[in-house]
Design a protein around this motif. Structure first.
Motif, PDB file in Angstrom:
ATOM      1  N   VAL A  14       0.840  -1.206   0.000  1.00 33.87           N
ATOM      2  CA  VAL A  14       0.000   0.000   0.000  1.00 33.87           C
ATOM      3  C   VAL A  14       0.872   1.252   0.000  1.00 33.87           C
ATOM      4  O   VAL A  14       0.544   2.243  -0.651  1.00 33.87           O
ATOM      5  N   LEU A  15       1.981   1.212   0.688  1.00 34.19           N
ATOM      6  CA  LEU A  15       2.905   2.356   0.662  1.00 34.19           C
ATOM      7  C   LEU A  15       3.485   2.555  -0.734  1.00 34.19           C
ATOM      8  O   LEU A  15       3.658   3.686  -1.184  1.00 34.19           O
ATOM      9  N   ARG A  16       3.751   1.456  -1.422  1.00 35.23           N
ATOM     10  CA  ARG A  16       4.227   1.564  -2.812  1.00 35.23           C
ATOM     11  C   ARG A  16       3.152   2.189  -3.691  1.00 35.23           C
ATOM     12  O   ARG A  16       3.460   2.985  -4.579  1.00 35.23           O
ATOM     13  N   TYR A  17       1.898   1.828  -3.446  1.00 30.42           N
ATOM     14  CA  TYR A  17       0.794   2.429  -4.189  1.00 30.42           C
ATOM     15  C   TYR A  17       0.781   3.942  -3.973  1.00 30.42           C
ATOM     16  O   TYR A  17       0.656   4.714  -4.917  1.00 30.42           O
ATOM     17  N   PHE A  18       0.914   4.345  -2.723  1.00 31.02           N
ATOM     18  CA  PHE A  18       0.908   5.778  -2.396  1.00 31.02           C
ATOM     19  C   PHE A  18       2.057   6.496  -3.112  1.00 31.02           C
ATOM     20  O   PHE A  18       1.862   7.558  -3.714  1.00 31.02           O
ATOM     21  N   ILE A  19       3.235   5.922  -3.069  1.00 29.96           N
ATOM     22  CA  ILE A  19       4.409   6.533  -3.716  1.00 29.96           C
ATOM     23  C   ILE A  19       4.175   6.672  -5.214  1.00 29.96           C
ATOM     24  O   ILE A  19       4.503   7.699  -5.814  1.00 29.96           O
ATOM     25  N   GLU A  20       3.591   5.663  -5.824  1.00 31.68           N
ATOM     26  CA  GLU A  20       3.324   5.716  -7.268  1.00 31.68           C
ATOM     27  C   GLU A  20       2.340   6.838  -7.600  1.00 31.68           C
ATOM     28  O   GLU A  20       2.515   7.551  -8.578  1.00 31.68           O
ATOM     29  N   VAL A  21       1.311   7.006  -6.782  1.00 32.68           N
ATOM     30  CA  VAL A  21       0.341   8.082  -7.019  1.00 32.68           C
ATOM     31  C   VAL A  21       1.027   9.443  -6.901  1.00 32.68           C
ATOM     32  O   VAL A  21       0.797  10.340  -7.720  1.00 32.68           O
ATOM     33  N   VAL A  22       1.876   9.598  -5.915  1.00 34.88           N
ATOM     34  CA  VAL A  22       2.599  10.868  -5.749  1.00 34.88           C
ATOM     35  C   VAL A  22       3.485  11.126  -6.963  1.00 34.88           C
ATOM     36  O   VAL A  22       3.520  12.238  -7.496  1.00 34.88           O
ATOM     37  N   GLN A  23       4.190  10.109  -7.429  1.00 31.94           N
ATOM     38  CA  GLN A  23       5.082  10.286  -8.581  1.00 31.94           C
ATOM     39  C   GLN A  23       4.312  10.584  -9.863  1.00 31.94           C
ATOM     40  O   GLN A  23       4.721  11.435 -10.648  1.00 31.94           O
ATOM     41  N   GLU A  24       3.202   9.906 -10.055  1.00 34.88           N
ATOM     42  CA  GLU A  24       2.402  10.103 -11.267  1.00 34.88           C
ATOM     43  C   GLU A  24       1.524  11.346 -11.194  1.00 34.88           C
ATOM     44  O   GLU A  24       1.129  11.876 -12.233  1.00 34.88           O
ATOM     45  N   ARG A  25       1.184  11.766  -9.961  1.00 31.22           N
ATOM     46  CA  ARG A  25       0.268  12.891  -9.748  1.00 31.22           C
ATOM     47  C   ARG A  25      -1.103  12.644 -10.372  1.00 31.22           C
ATOM     48  O   ARG A  25      -1.818  13.581 -10.716  1.00 31.22           O
ATOM     49  N   ASN A  26      -1.437  11.366 -10.515  1.00 33.36           N
ATOM     50  CA  ASN A  26      -2.705  10.993 -11.136  1.00 33.36           C
ATOM     51  C   ASN A  26      -3.021   9.561 -10.730  1.00 33.36           C
ATOM     52  O   ASN A  26      -2.222   8.653 -10.982  1.00 33.36           O
ATOM     53  N   ILE A  27      -4.179   9.348 -10.128  1.00 41.20           N
ATOM     54  CA  ILE A  27      -4.529   8.021  -9.636  1.00 41.20           C
ATOM     55  C   ILE A  27      -4.734   7.041 -10.786  1.00 41.20           C
ATOM     56  O   ILE A  27      -4.287   5.895 -10.716  1.00 41.20           O
ATOM     57  N   SER A  28      -5.370   7.481 -11.855  1.00 41.59           N
ATOM     58  CA  SER A  28      -5.614   6.584 -12.991  1.00 41.59           C
ATOM     59  C   SER A  28      -4.310   6.112 -13.629  1.00 41.59           C
ATOM     60  O   SER A  28      -4.144   4.932 -13.931  1.00 41.59           O
TER      61      SER A  28
ATOM     62  N   PRO B 100     -10.450   1.936  -9.171  1.00 44.71           N
ATOM     63  CA  PRO B 100     -11.234   1.855  -7.932  1.00 44.71           C
ATOM     64  C   PRO B 100     -10.516   1.092  -6.810  1.00 44.71           C
ATOM     65  O   PRO B 100     -10.617   1.469  -5.642  1.00 44.71           O
ATOM     66  N   THR B 101      -9.777   0.056  -7.182  1.00 39.75           N
ATOM     67  CA  THR B 101      -9.010  -0.692  -6.176  1.00 39.75           C
ATOM     68  C   THR B 101      -7.944   0.191  -5.552  1.00 39.75           C
ATOM     69  O   THR B 101      -7.775   0.205  -4.321  1.00 39.75           O
ATOM     70  N   LEU B 102      -7.236   0.945  -6.368  1.00 40.16           N
ATOM     71  CA  LEU B 102      -6.199   1.841  -5.858  1.00 40.16           C
ATOM     72  C   LEU B 102      -6.814   2.918  -4.969  1.00 40.16           C
ATOM     73  O   LEU B 102      -6.305   3.201  -3.878  1.00 40.16           O
ATOM     74  N   SER B 103      -7.917   3.497  -5.395  1.00 42.96           N
ATOM     75  CA  SER B 103      -8.586   4.522  -4.585  1.00 42.96           C
ATOM     76  C   SER B 103      -9.004   3.965  -3.231  1.00 42.96           C
ATOM     77  O   SER B 103      -8.840   4.619  -2.202  1.00 42.96           O
ATOM     78  N   ARG B 104      -9.543   2.759  -3.226  1.00 40.37           N
ATOM     79  CA  ARG B 104      -9.981   2.126  -1.971  1.00 40.37           C
ATOM     80  C   ARG B 104      -8.793   1.877  -1.045  1.00 40.37           C
ATOM     81  O   ARG B 104      -8.875   2.127   0.163  1.00 40.37           O
ATOM     82  N   GLN B 105      -7.688   1.416  -1.598  1.00 42.77           N
ATOM     83  CA  GLN B 105      -6.494   1.171  -0.793  1.00 42.77           C
ATOM     84  C   GLN B 105      -5.986   2.474  -0.172  1.00 42.77           C
ATOM     85  O   GLN B 105      -5.576   2.497   0.987  1.00 42.77           O
ATOM     86  N   LEU B 106      -6.021   3.549  -0.938  1.00 46.98           N
ATOM     87  CA  LEU B 106      -5.572   4.848  -0.423  1.00 46.98           C
ATOM     88  C   LEU B 106      -6.511   5.375   0.654  1.00 46.98           C
ATOM     89  O   LEU B 106      -6.070   5.931   1.657  1.00 46.98           O
TER      90      LEU B 106
END
Length: 55
Positions: free
Chosen positions: A5-19, A30-36
């Protein structure tokens, strides 16, 4: 808390876009959003702010 989940968060920060982060992580948006949301709930804060067209 899982490292995954921390890796997911880091990826969102780097991409600046959840999709885009979801695509790179090979999971659905939706899975990523739920995890966040679960991470935010566990840590008691909001880390990802949604932008509206007015912002």
């Amino acid at each position: 808390m899982e490292v995954r989940v921390l890796r997911y968060f880091i990826e969102v920060v780097q991409e600046r876009n959840i999709s885009n982060a979801a695509k790179r992580l090979h999971i659905s948006q939706p899975t990523l959003s739920r995890q966040l949301m679960d991470l935010e709930e566990k840590l008691g804060g909001y880390f990802i702010r949604m932008r509206t067209p007015a912002n």
